[in-house]
Scaffold this active site. Structure first.
Site, PDB file in Angstrom:
ATOM      1  N   ASP A 433       8.771 -63.824  -0.740  1.00  0.00           N
ATOM      2  CA  ASP A 433      10.122 -64.259  -1.100  1.00  0.00           C
ATOM      3  C   ASP A 433      10.035 -65.757  -1.356  1.00  0.00           C
ATOM      4  O   ASP A 433       9.562 -66.509  -0.493  1.00  0.00           O
ATOM      5  CB  ASP A 433      11.101 -63.999   0.050  1.00  0.00           C
ATOM      6  CG  ASP A 433      11.357 -62.500   0.264  1.00  0.00           C
ATOM      7  OD1 ASP A 433      10.879 -61.697  -0.552  1.00  0.00           O
ATOM      8  OD2 ASP A 433      12.032 -62.156   1.247  1.00  0.00           O
ATOM      9  N   ASP A 591      18.734 -53.336  -2.062  1.00  0.00           N
ATOM     10  CA  ASP A 591      18.970 -54.063  -0.809  1.00  0.00           C
ATOM     11  C   ASP A 591      20.110 -53.387  -0.040  1.00  0.00           C
ATOM     12  O   ASP A 591      21.239 -53.883  -0.012  1.00  0.00           O
ATOM     13  CB  ASP A 591      19.381 -55.519  -1.109  1.00  0.00           C
ATOM     14  CG  ASP A 591      18.295 -56.272  -1.850  1.00  0.00           C
ATOM     15  OD1 ASP A 591      17.137 -56.206  -1.438  1.00  0.00           O
ATOM     16  OD2 ASP A 591      18.625 -56.921  -2.861  1.00  0.00           O
TER      17      ASP A 591
HETATM   18  O1  1PR Z   1      19.482 -59.615  -7.391  1.00  0.00           O
HETATM   19  O2  1PR Z   1      18.010 -59.321  -9.343  1.00  0.00           O
HETATM   20  O3  1PR Z   1      18.531 -61.588  -8.497  1.00  0.00           O
HETATM   21  O4  1PR Z   1      17.059 -60.057  -7.233  1.00  0.00           O
HETATM   22  C1  1PR Z   1      16.978 -60.768  -6.055  1.00  0.00           C
HETATM   23  C2  1PR Z   1      15.798 -60.243  -5.288  1.00  0.00           C
HETATM   24  O5  1PR Z   1      15.608 -61.092  -4.173  1.00  0.00           O
HETATM   25  C3  1PR Z   1      15.998 -58.851  -4.777  1.00  0.00           C
HETATM   26  O6  1PR Z   1      14.801 -58.112  -4.941  1.00  0.00           O
HETATM   27  C4  1PR Z   1      16.287 -59.021  -3.294  1.00  0.00           C
HETATM   28  O7  1PR Z   1      15.694 -57.993  -2.532  1.00  0.00           O
HETATM   29  C5  1PR Z   1      15.598 -60.338  -2.993  1.00  0.00           C
HETATM   30  N1  1PR Z   1      16.308 -61.125  -1.970  1.00  0.00           N
HETATM   31  C6  1PR Z   1      17.479 -61.755  -2.124  1.00  0.00           C
HETATM   32  N2  1PR Z   1      17.790 -62.418  -0.997  1.00  0.00           N
HETATM   33  C7  1PR Z   1      16.804 -62.188  -0.127  1.00  0.00           C
HETATM   34  C8  1PR Z   1      16.709 -62.723   1.226  1.00  0.00           C
HETATM   35  O8  1PR Z   1      15.794 -62.385   1.980  1.00  0.00           O
HETATM   36  N3  1PR Z   1      17.665 -63.549   1.615  1.00  0.00           N
HETATM   37  N4  1PR Z   1      14.746 -60.938  -0.167  1.00  0.00           N
HETATM   38  C9  1PR Z   1      15.866 -61.368  -0.735  1.00  0.00           C
HETATM   39  C10 1PR Z   1      14.458 -59.692  -0.030  1.00  0.00           C
HETATM   40  C11 1PR Z   1      13.176 -58.377   1.117  1.00  0.00           C
HETATM   41  C12 1PR Z   1      11.804 -57.933   1.096  1.00  0.00           C
HETATM   42  C13 1PR Z   1      11.060 -58.471   2.251  1.00  0.00           C
HETATM   43  C14 1PR Z   1      10.881 -57.236   3.051  1.00  0.00           C
HETATM   44  C15 1PR Z   1       9.733 -57.279   3.968  1.00  0.00           C
HETATM   45  N5  1PR Z   1      13.323 -59.658   0.662  1.00  0.00           N
HETATM   46  O9  1PR Z   1      11.174 -57.928  -0.086  1.00  0.00           O
HETATM   47  O10 1PR Z   1       9.971 -59.108   1.783  1.00  0.00           O
HETATM   48  O11 1PR Z   1      12.087 -56.954   3.734  1.00  0.00           O
HETATM   49  O12 1PR Z   1       9.944 -58.195   4.962  1.00  0.00           O
HETATM   50  P1  1PR Z   1       9.293 -58.010   6.389  1.00  0.00           P
HETATM   51  O13 1PR Z   1       7.981 -57.304   6.177  1.00  0.00           O
HETATM   52  O14 1PR Z   1       9.091 -59.387   6.912  1.00  0.00           O
HETATM   53  O15 1PR Z   1      10.247 -57.191   7.181  1.00  0.00           O
HETATM   54  P2  1PR Z   1      18.348 -60.174  -8.136  1.00  0.00           P
END
Ligand code: 1PR
Length: 736
Positions: A433, A591
């Site tokens: 991320d 999400d």
């Molecule tokens: O909506 O098209 O602009 O895409 C935004 C992207 O950014 C989406 O794929 C969304 O999942 C991601 N995103 C947005 N905000 C966050 C955040 O964390 N605040 N991250 C975010 C999502 C989730 C996973 C993470 C896993 C594994 N991250 O990909 O890496 O949950 O984590 P872990 O193994 O530590 O539990 P758009």
């Protein structure tokens, strides 16, 4: 060799060329006058070429985030990156890239190479460039030759040090493209003498000829060829095919589009002649399929007809998910020099169509693979090779295949074999991320239930490392894929976010497994009313080295609309991008947040009985989709969304779970089972991995094709190899 000062700023008309690349840069610069670099005239030649393939509109110039972006990424990289963006066909490297340049003394074009950046200097950057050779080859015809010829007559070469403007107008077809460059822009730090020498990697003889028919992204194969130390010569005319010493036809995009291009400009015929003359040929993916009589991908479309057989679609009814994405094993059928040592290893496939073995084509087949049925994974006759998988994305095994084709005399050390690959492996994916922290640095971060800020007084964004470095490390550690999620992409415009594109570009130069990038992929109208389609945004990601893009928020809106109207408009980002790049290139990132229920009938969305009861003893839950990084809940469930986006053209689902994210307590098995049973496309389980056992659990209890983790890898709590060894011990096939 000489040094050039480089500066950019607003207002000299050059913006009509550079679009948002310059916009981003210029907005950072405090200067009010543009200064252009590299003897200025190198740009128009290539720009003219670019105009024919992807016209850019007026530039988006607005001051934004000046104070935050700082100088972390040097502007010259933007500048050159901009030119690369415009001239995708001429080469992708920034440094090490060849550009044309007008030699004022000799009055001719020369090729130069950007060697290195020296240092930053006030608002400018200094770079060192090497003059390689005269670009006489460009005068011999082809698009570049014609453009160069065309401009030569019209161009008034700049007088160094003068402060006048030079105006260059050129036209290609019906398009006029006036440019103004400021002469004052250039100041040489050493005498402006060109030292002419041959290209570092050799002349045309050592170059690999690449047929980029423009139907998709071929950046990965370019990176792999360069990584092996070879130059690339792009096919411009059928003669280039006939004159090639070694020809690679990479395969991405749709079959019909490829055949259209090949038939319409005489290249199909040249290819047949080249192959029939037993010249060194390597077709990849579509590059294999085109050798057959026809493909059913876009109705019945004829191929080159050199190999008997029809390329048909995998059948998802026999329990196999389509597209066939991932690392699968080969069954070697006959000696094929380039596949020595590959038999017991996994290679990376990504395709929905395949050719099957038959009596008529068996003399061609060098290997087969099984995915529900046996299909042809490679063919060979004499010097002609073609593979259905992607060697450029198959890690060191793939690089060794390419090396054997490109450098047949090179000696390759065999890696000792630990296990025998037998079938499609479950993938282990490292996810990064990425976002800018409060100092303006782009960092890898990681949230707890999507909150990425430290619980400290300063509440700063958690910083877990540098994106390019970490991605490179995960590749070496054995990650089967690497994903970048630009997590603030929903509020920033990705084409303005050059650091992210730079990260992708640098990563893809050294990472030879699939790279996915997501965040902010949507249609966008900037402050000046300039409209950017999501396809343009995705194209930019692909051009920068992505193999797949992932769509989050925009896919939710598209699915809601589709479920409401029942009509596929073809206009959503999902539909547009999958139509052009194929659905295997489009991931939808979901999400969802768990919403507990006492009865499954409380809501109109699919609910499941949950293993762990809710806080008030609730036995059921539905999974509410969110947008904008979990900030806004939407009236649609993960189940409904997954089914809708599959119909709209998604090739894969990245299934997160906000409740589990960063908790280390394991994946949400209820959710992953629900979704992986509901769709026929691959599902990547994400969120919550804390121990190796969580990976085996998700593969044993659900139909997930891959498992993704972030926190445990970033914090070095669990190495990727340990995950894989554990899975192997549990009898789960993985790529080692
Ligand atoms: O909506 O098209 O602009 O895409 C935004 C992207 O950014 C989406 O794929 C969304 O999942 C991601 N995103 C947005 N905000 C966050 C955040 O964390 N605040 N991250 C975010 C999502 C989730 C996973 C993470 C896993 C594994 N991250 O990909 O890496 O949950 O984590 P872990 O193994 O530590 O539990 P758009």
């Amino acid at each position: 060799m000489f040094l050039v000062d480089v500066e950019f700023a607003l207002g000299v008309g050059f913006e009509s060329v550079y679009s948002s690349v310059i916009a981003k840069f210029t907005s950072k610069s405090r200067s009010k006058s543009i200064k252009i670099f590299l003897r200025s005239c190198c740009i128009p030649v290539m720009e003219m070429e670019r105009v024919t393939e992807f016209p850019l509109g007026p530039v988006d110039i607005r001051p934004r985030k000046q104070q935050r972006l700082g100088w972390d990424v040097d502007p010259i990289e933007f500048g050159l990156f901009g030119s690369e963006k415009i001239h995708g066909k001429l080469g992708e490297g920034t440094f090490g890239q060849e550009l044309e340049c007008w030699d004022n003394e000799k009055k001719e074009f020369v090729a130069i190479k950007i060697v290195r950046r020296i240092k930053k200097y006030r608002d400018a950057a200094m770079i060192e460039i090497d003059v390689l050779q005269q670009v006489s080859k460009y005068d011999k015809g082809g698009n570049r030759g014609r453009v160069a010829e065309h401009l030569k007559g019209k161009m008034e070469a700049p007088t160094l040090g003068s402060s006048q403007f030079i105006t260059i107008s050129g036209s290609l077809g019906s398009r006029r493209w006036p440019l103004k460059l400021h002469r004052n822009s250039i100041s040489f730090k050493s005498p402006p003498k060109f030292s002419v020498r041959a290209s570092a990697v050799g002349g045309d003889d050592s170059a690999v000829t690449l047929l980029d028919y423009g139907a998709g992204n071929v950046q990965s194969i370019r990176n792999a060829i360069r990584y092996l130390g070879l130059d690339i010569k792009d096919v411009q005319t059928p003669e280039d095919i006939l004159n090639a010493k070694r020809l690679i036809v990479p395969g991405v995009g749709a079959f019909a589009a490829m055949m259209d291009v090949l038939n319409n400009n005489g290249m199909a015929e040249a290819l047949c002649t080249y192959i029939n003359n037993d010249r060194p040929f390597l077709g990849i993916c579509l590059g294999l399929q085109l050798l057959f009589e026809s493909s059913e991908e876009n109705g019945i479309v004829r191929g080159l007809g050199l190999i008997p057989g029809v390329v048909g679609r995998f059948d998802s009814c026999n329990g196999c998910r389509v597209p066939h994405i991932g690392w699968n094993a080969l069954q070697i059928e006959k000696d094929s020099v380039i596949l020595d040592d590959v038999e017991n290893r996994h290679v990376y496939f990504v395709h929905s169509y395949r050719a099957v073995p038959s009596e008529e084509n068996k003399e061609w087949i060098s290997s087969t693979c099984n995915y529900g049925i046996d299909f042809i994974s490679s063919v060979r006759r004499g010097n002609v090779h073609a593979v259905q998988f992607h060697p450029e994305k198959s890690g060191d095994v793939g690089l060794s295949i390419l090396r054997k084709f490109l450098l047949p005399n090179s000696c390759v050390t065999k890696k000792p074999l630990e296990r025998k690959a037998t079938k499609l492996a479950k993938r282990v994916i490292a996810c990064l991320d990425v976002r800018t922290n409060d100092n303006g640095d782009l960092v890898v971060t990681k949230g707890d239930q999507y909150d990425v800020r430290e619980q400290t007084k300063d509440n700063e964004v958690r910083n877990l490392g540098k994106p390019v470095e970490l991605a490179g490390q995960y590749y070496l550690d054995g990650a089967d894929e690497v994903s970048f999620l630009n997590i603030t992409g929903f509020r920033d415009f990705p084409l303005g976010d050059l650091p992210m594109l730079q990260i992708l570009k640098y990563t893809s130069e050294n990472v030879f497994v699939p790279l996915t990038v997501g965040g902010g992929i949507r249609d966008f109208t900037d402050g000046n009313g300039r409209y950017y389609s999501s396809l343009e945004v995705a194209s930019e990601y692909f051009r920068s080295g992505a193999d797949k893009i992932s769509i989050g928020s925009d896919a939710v809106y598209a699915a809601e609309e589709y479920l409401k109207t029942g009509i596929k408009t073809g206009k959503s980002s999902l539909e547009q991008i999958s139509r052009v790049y194929g659905n295997q290139a489009v991931v939808v990132s979901i999400d969802p947040r768990r919403q507990y229920l006492t009865s499954p009938h409380e809501v109109g969305f699919k609910a499941v009985k949950v293993e762990n009861l809710g806080p008030n003893g609730q036995e059921y839950a539905w999974y509410q989709c969110t947008v904008n990084g979990g900030r806004e809940g939407r009236p649609i469930g993960a189940y409904e969304l997954a089914k809708a986006v599959e119909e709209l053209g998604a090739g894969e689902i990245l299934l997160n779970c906000i409740d589990c994210d960063g908790q280390g307590k394991g994946f949400d098995i209820d959710l992953i089972k629900l979704i992986s049973d509901a769709v026929c496309i691959p599902v990547i389980a994400s969120s919550g991995a804390g121990r190796v056992e969580h990976f085996s659990e998700v593969f044993e209890k659900t139909n997930a094709s891959a498992a993704l983790a972030a926190g445990i890898f970033h914090r070095k709590e669990v190495p990727i190899q340990s995950v894989k060894e554990h899975l192997l011990n549990q009898g789960i096939e993985v790529r080692m």
